[in-house]
Design a protein around this motif. Sequence first.
Motif, PDB file in Angstrom:
ATOM      1  N   GLN A  96      13.581   9.282  -2.730  1.00  0.00           N
ATOM      2  CA  GLN A  96      13.903   8.165  -1.860  1.00  0.00           C
ATOM      3  C   GLN A  96      13.174   8.311  -0.533  1.00  0.00           C
ATOM      4  OE1 GLN A  96      17.803   8.055  -0.324  1.00  0.00           O
ATOM      5  NE2 GLN A  96      17.825   5.840  -0.087  1.00  0.00           N
ATOM      6  N   HIS A  97      12.086   7.567  -0.351  1.00  0.00           N
ATOM      7  CA  HIS A  97      11.327   7.673   0.877  1.00  0.00           C
ATOM      8  C   HIS A  97      11.647   6.568   1.860  1.00  0.00           C
ATOM      9  CE1 HIS A  97       8.513  10.878  -0.012  1.00  0.00           C
ATOM     10  NE2 HIS A  97       8.597  10.475  -1.265  1.00  0.00           N
ATOM     11  N   GLY A  98      12.153   5.465   1.340  1.00  0.00           N
ATOM     12  CA  GLY A  98      12.360   4.322   2.212  1.00  0.00           C
ATOM     13  C   GLY A  98      11.118   3.445   2.290  1.00  0.00           C
ATOM     14  N   ARG A  99      10.049   3.793   1.566  1.00  0.00           N
ATOM     15  CA  ARG A  99       8.848   2.951   1.618  1.00  0.00           C
ATOM     16  C   ARG A  99       8.772   2.078   0.388  1.00  0.00           C
ATOM     17  NH1 ARG A  99       3.839   6.523   3.419  1.00  0.00           N
ATOM     18  NH2 ARG A  99       2.863   4.501   3.179  1.00  0.00           N
ATOM     19  N   ILE A 100       8.766   0.780   0.625  1.00  0.00           N
ATOM     20  CA  ILE A 100       8.785  -0.152  -0.497  1.00  0.00           C
ATOM     21  C   ILE A 100       7.580   0.046  -1.405  1.00  0.00           C
ATOM     22  CG2 ILE A 100       8.539  -2.586  -1.052  1.00  0.00           C
ATOM     23  CD1 ILE A 100      10.430  -3.183   1.154  1.00  0.00           C
ATOM     24  N   HIS A 101       6.437   0.374  -0.780  1.00  0.00           N
ATOM     25  CA  HIS A 101       5.234   0.503  -1.608  1.00  0.00           C
ATOM     26  C   HIS A 101       5.360   1.641  -2.597  1.00  0.00           C
ATOM     27  CE1 HIS A 101       3.854  -1.592   2.034  1.00  0.00           C
ATOM     28  NE2 HIS A 101       3.362  -2.378   1.094  1.00  0.00           N
TER      29      HIS A 101
ATOM     30  N   GLN B 151       3.498  -9.877  -0.519  1.00  0.00           N
ATOM     31  CA  GLN B 151       4.216  -9.206  -1.615  1.00  0.00           C
ATOM     32  C   GLN B 151       4.990 -10.200  -2.447  1.00  0.00           C
ATOM     33  OE1 GLN B 151       6.551  -5.881  -0.423  1.00  0.00           O
ATOM     34  NE2 GLN B 151       4.769  -4.560  -0.667  1.00  0.00           N
TER      35      GLN B 151
ATOM     36  N   ARG C 172      -0.343  -4.597  -0.485  1.00  0.00           N
ATOM     37  CA  ARG C 172      -0.172  -5.394   0.730  1.00  0.00           C
ATOM     38  C   ARG C 172       0.920  -4.805   1.605  1.00  0.00           C
ATOM     39  NH1 ARG C 172      -3.826  -9.731  -0.300  1.00  0.00           N
ATOM     40  NH2 ARG C 172      -5.124  -8.404  -1.594  1.00  0.00           N
ATOM     41  N   ARG C 173       0.679  -4.929   2.891  1.00  0.00           N
ATOM     42  CA  ARG C 173       1.602  -4.301   3.813  1.00  0.00           C
ATOM     43  C   ARG C 173       2.710  -5.250   4.268  1.00  0.00           C
ATOM     44  NH1 ARG C 173      -1.344  -0.602   7.991  1.00  0.00           N
ATOM     45  NH2 ARG C 173      -1.280   0.883   6.289  1.00  0.00           N
TER      46      ARG C 173
ATOM     47  N   LEU D 245       1.523  -3.959  -4.569  1.00  0.00           N
ATOM     48  CA  LEU D 245       1.454  -2.561  -4.153  1.00  0.00           C
ATOM     49  C   LEU D 245       0.613  -2.384  -2.904  1.00  0.00           C
ATOM     50  CD1 LEU D 245       0.906  -0.463  -7.376  1.00  0.00           C
ATOM     51  CD2 LEU D 245       2.628  -0.102  -5.646  1.00  0.00           C
TER      52      LEU D 245
ATOM     53  N   LYS E 177      16.378   4.578   5.040  1.00  0.00           N
ATOM     54  CA  LYS E 177      16.793   5.497   3.974  1.00  0.00           C
ATOM     55  C   LYS E 177      17.894   6.447   4.454  1.00  0.00           C
ATOM     56  CE  LYS E 177      13.916   9.550   4.317  1.00  0.00           C
ATOM     57  NZ  LYS E 177      13.172  10.499   3.548  1.00  0.00           N
ATOM     58  N   ASP E 178      18.541   6.955   3.472  1.00  0.00           N
ATOM     59  CA  ASP E 178      19.666   7.860   3.687  1.00  0.00           C
ATOM     60  C   ASP E 178      19.148   9.183   4.232  1.00  0.00           C
ATOM     61  OD1 ASP E 178      22.169   8.893   3.503  1.00  0.00           O
ATOM     62  OD2 ASP E 178      21.888   9.565   1.443  1.00  0.00           O
TER      63      ASP E 178
ATOM     64  N   LEU F 285       6.461  -4.056   6.536  1.00  0.00           N
ATOM     65  CA  LEU F 285       7.501  -3.358   5.776  1.00  0.00           C
ATOM     66  C   LEU F 285       7.590  -1.874   6.104  1.00  0.00           C
ATOM     67  CD1 LEU F 285       7.014  -5.147   2.399  1.00  0.00           C
ATOM     68  CD2 LEU F 285       8.864  -5.437   4.016  1.00  0.00           C
TER      69      LEU F 285
ATOM     70  N   TYR G 229       8.184   2.704  -3.828  1.00  0.00           N
ATOM     71  CA  TYR G 229       9.123   2.289  -4.883  1.00  0.00           C
ATOM     72  C   TYR G 229       8.398   1.424  -5.906  1.00  0.00           C
ATOM     73  CZ  TYR G 229      12.782   3.806  -1.687  1.00  0.00           C
ATOM     74  OH  TYR G 229      13.565   4.526  -0.854  1.00  0.00           O
ATOM     75  N   LEU G 230       7.563   0.488  -5.382  1.00  0.00           N
ATOM     76  CA  LEU G 230       6.800  -0.363  -6.298  1.00  0.00           C
ATOM     77  C   LEU G 230       5.868   0.489  -7.141  1.00  0.00           C
ATOM     78  CD1 LEU G 230       5.939  -3.359  -4.008  1.00  0.00           C
ATOM     79  CD2 LEU G 230       7.328  -3.396  -6.055  1.00  0.00           C
ATOM     80  N   MET G 231       5.321   1.502  -6.502  1.00  0.00           N
ATOM     81  CA  MET G 231       4.420   2.388  -7.219  1.00  0.00           C
ATOM     82  C   MET G 231       5.132   3.074  -8.377  1.00  0.00           C
ATOM     83  SD  MET G 231       1.352   3.268  -7.148  1.00  0.00           S
ATOM     84  CE  MET G 231       0.143   4.077  -6.173  1.00  0.00           C
TER      85      MET G 231
ATOM     86  N   MET H 279      10.844  -0.639   7.467  1.00  0.00           N
ATOM     87  CA  MET H 279      12.041  -0.459   6.649  1.00  0.00           C
ATOM     88  C   MET H 279      12.226   0.981   6.191  1.00  0.00           C
ATOM     89  SD  MET H 279      12.041  -4.121   4.829  1.00  0.00           S
ATOM     90  CE  MET H 279      13.472  -3.866   3.937  1.00  0.00           C
ATOM     91  N   GLU H 280      11.280   1.829   6.521  1.00  0.00           N
ATOM     92  CA  GLU H 280      11.424   3.231   6.131  1.00  0.00           C
ATOM     93  C   GLU H 280      12.626   3.886   6.784  1.00  0.00           C
ATOM     94  OE1 GLU H 280       7.817   5.454   6.687  1.00  0.00           O
ATOM     95  OE2 GLU H 280       6.674   3.829   5.783  1.00  0.00           O
TER      96      GLU H 280
END
Lengths: 671, 220
Positions: free
Chosen positions: A646-651, B154, B148-149, B146, B218-219, B211, A653-655, B214-215
């Motif tokens: 769990q990194h918090g980076r959407i990219h 996205q 695009r920032r 994947l 996370k927990d 995006l 997760y998509l990866m 949004m990091e």
Amino acid sequence: MTLLPIDIAGGVVVYWLVLGMFSLLLIGSPKHITQLIFPAGALGALVLAGTGLVALGQTPNVAVLPLGLPDLPFHLRLDALSAFFLMLLGAAGFAISLYSAGYFRHMEARALALLALQYHFFLASMALVLLANDAYLFMVAWESMALSSYFLVTTDHKVPEIRKAGYLYLLIAHVGAISILLAFGVMQGGHGIAAYTFDAMRTAHLTPFWASITFSLALFGFGAKAGLLPVHVWLPEAHPAAPSPVSAMMSGIMLKTAIYGLLRITFDFLGGEIWWWGVLALTLGLITALFGVMFAAVQTDMKRLLAYSSIENIGILLVGIGLAILFHANGKESLAALALTATLYHALNHAFFKSLLFLGTGSVLHATGERNLGRLGGLIRRMPWVAALVLVGTLAIAGLPPLNGFVSEWLLLQAFLLTPDLPQPYLNMLIPVATAAIALAAALAAYVMVKFYGIVFLGQPRDEKLNEAHDAGWWERLGLAWLALGCILLGLFPVQVILQLDHVTQALIGDTLGMSAAKTGWLFLTPIAPERASYSPLFFLLAILVVLLITFLAVRRFYHGRLRRGPAWDCGFPEQTPRMQDSAEGFGQPIRQIFEPFFLIEREVPSPFDREPRYHGRSEDKLWYGLYLPIAKAADKLSAWISILQHGRIHLYLMYSFVTLLLMLVLVRWS
Amino acid sequence: MSVSLSGQLINLLAALLLLIAFAMLSQRRVLSLINLFAWQGVVLTISTLVVAMSTQQQHLYYSAALTLVLKVIILPWILHRLIRKLNVKWDVETLINIPTTMLVGIMLVIFAFNLALPITQLAGTITRSTLGIAIAIVLLSFLMMLTRRKAIPQVIGFLAMENGLFFAATSATYGMPLVVELGIALDVLVGMFILGIFFFQIRETFDSLDLRHMEKLKDE
């Protein structure tokens, strides 16, 4: 169209569900919920008990409902085994519902309506578990049983300990359910969705290896629900947390559904043909029984004490099942029938006396607000009704004739004494040890019950407030009296009961006990042959009465008029307080000493100079620290590893999904 | 319409779709990206119509109409409105530079064709040769998501992926049952609305649609 028993049983299930829903509508008038819904539910239970009794002797009824999965509709079946357990459910449920009508009358309206809903759903799902004839419906009913009972356990969900107990219960229930599901999966064997019906499982032929896997999974899964070692830890937590009628229902009835499931899979589906299954069940049962009774002896909370006693009784039931498998696998059908009859009889007995005792603790709890044995005492004067009725249950569970507990334990011991005929030589040497162990468990159970009854009802009140305790209301008395009556009747007429149980053993093993048991007339119970052992409870009762009468008359005759009242046994110490009585800790102390290695003891002994001396002792379960906490730690560690993902980076997760997709496509293409 | 002609037409349209997918992958401006997405919808509508006419599959007409309304008119309109409201007409920022992305895209297309090979040999539909292209479009759109920032590209990548799936369904089995298609269409529409609301919320919270912010969520 004639009304078959299965229609009535199904009707009762629907009736309970509707009643549960209906109680939500009555949220505004809690009085109606207790005075109408619960007695109405009790009526349903009575009908169910009658249906079960009628269906015992009939050929199996089946039904297919227009519900369920597209290719697997819900199948129902009412055969002798289901009928017996439905009768147990109805008979005990009737009393518990009556009792609940009085017990819950002071509850807050909202909580009461929800409780009534869950209560009736619980009853309905238990009945459905017994009626199910395919794995899907069975699992649905099994899970709704677990869920509704979870909500019942956590009725007082504002108390953190109760939430914790509920969580533990739910967790173990689910671990068990997974195991049961896997057992069904093995029996289905990948033969399509229709193979999930029980009819298909009955005819499926498994190799001994897979049959053994199924049995082990079922033993673990149902064991988790029944409280078998080492998955027993939820039981002493959940039973005290739940309101007393719920504890009664869980201990008296729900544990028996696990026994039902085990019998169903072992004998009905697998045929019970491999002898070492019996040894496994026997060993586990013995360990569980001894463990349960030992821990019951050192408890200071009355509901925990009863919970451990339930573990003990489940152990005894499993010993009976183990013996039945052992005999059956060796072709000794009449002995298998004896062991199985003893098991079924004990299941029925346990439903009666354990429900009775749990309900009794409920009345005590209501009257005094106290569960700790150290603060009770002398209630026999304040609560004569409850005390008298609970006494019947206490004597029954202690296994004293002429009550019901004696009959089943005696039958089980008879089965044990006949084992030297087995072809496996080592077993013949080990069985006497097991016999001694089961006798020890039975004796210790009596010891535990002396402690329970003596501390709660006899002696002096240990607390001021106990003097304001009031007796139970009429609804409660009615429920308790029904159960006490059951204990007495089941004890007095064993031959009649066994003749009914024969339908079940006939269906499962193909042999019965009743023919030989009733050979010398209905008055005498002779399990094997009249010259070996026979028992007549009525004569026993008569003898007890005669002895009592003679003693009474003799005392009257010889000592009357010479009565002298003096200070009772004051040991040279003139001032006596209730604190000088034997306490729960004190009574259990010898057991704690003898079996010390099994407990994890934590004790604070006050110094002689302490102004306010206080004794504090706790005996804990070593398994909790040795088995459960390490597992919990390992799970924590594992989830810490996984959280690296769990990194918090959407990219990223998509990866993950992209790479997974590509890998799976590659696998599909080049494999 | 003769079978060979419609076959040729479908192949042509499939090629067009693939071209548009590549164009989207290399596009640097959000506005053109939305327009390309709308064009993809147009081509998809035409190809569905062609398949419908040549195979006389009644429900494909409805599918075509649905595609036209949803993917050519409503969704691009919503997207246009969104970027006007959010005032984000900036250039698209990528994580990997565009030539590299194109190279990876070419690899993916080869992979997709290879993947579809056994199926195309077995299938009896006139559209069979286009399955590889459909898979390629799905993978390329995924690649776009994947790399695009920002959030809006996205989402367009997500929608384009759905186009690819739709095309795959028409080309492999003459479309999914109408109920399923209706359901998916509704999902896409609702998803779009929810994402639109999210955009506003994300911008409210982070003052940007990047995006990376949004990091923090996370927990720990």
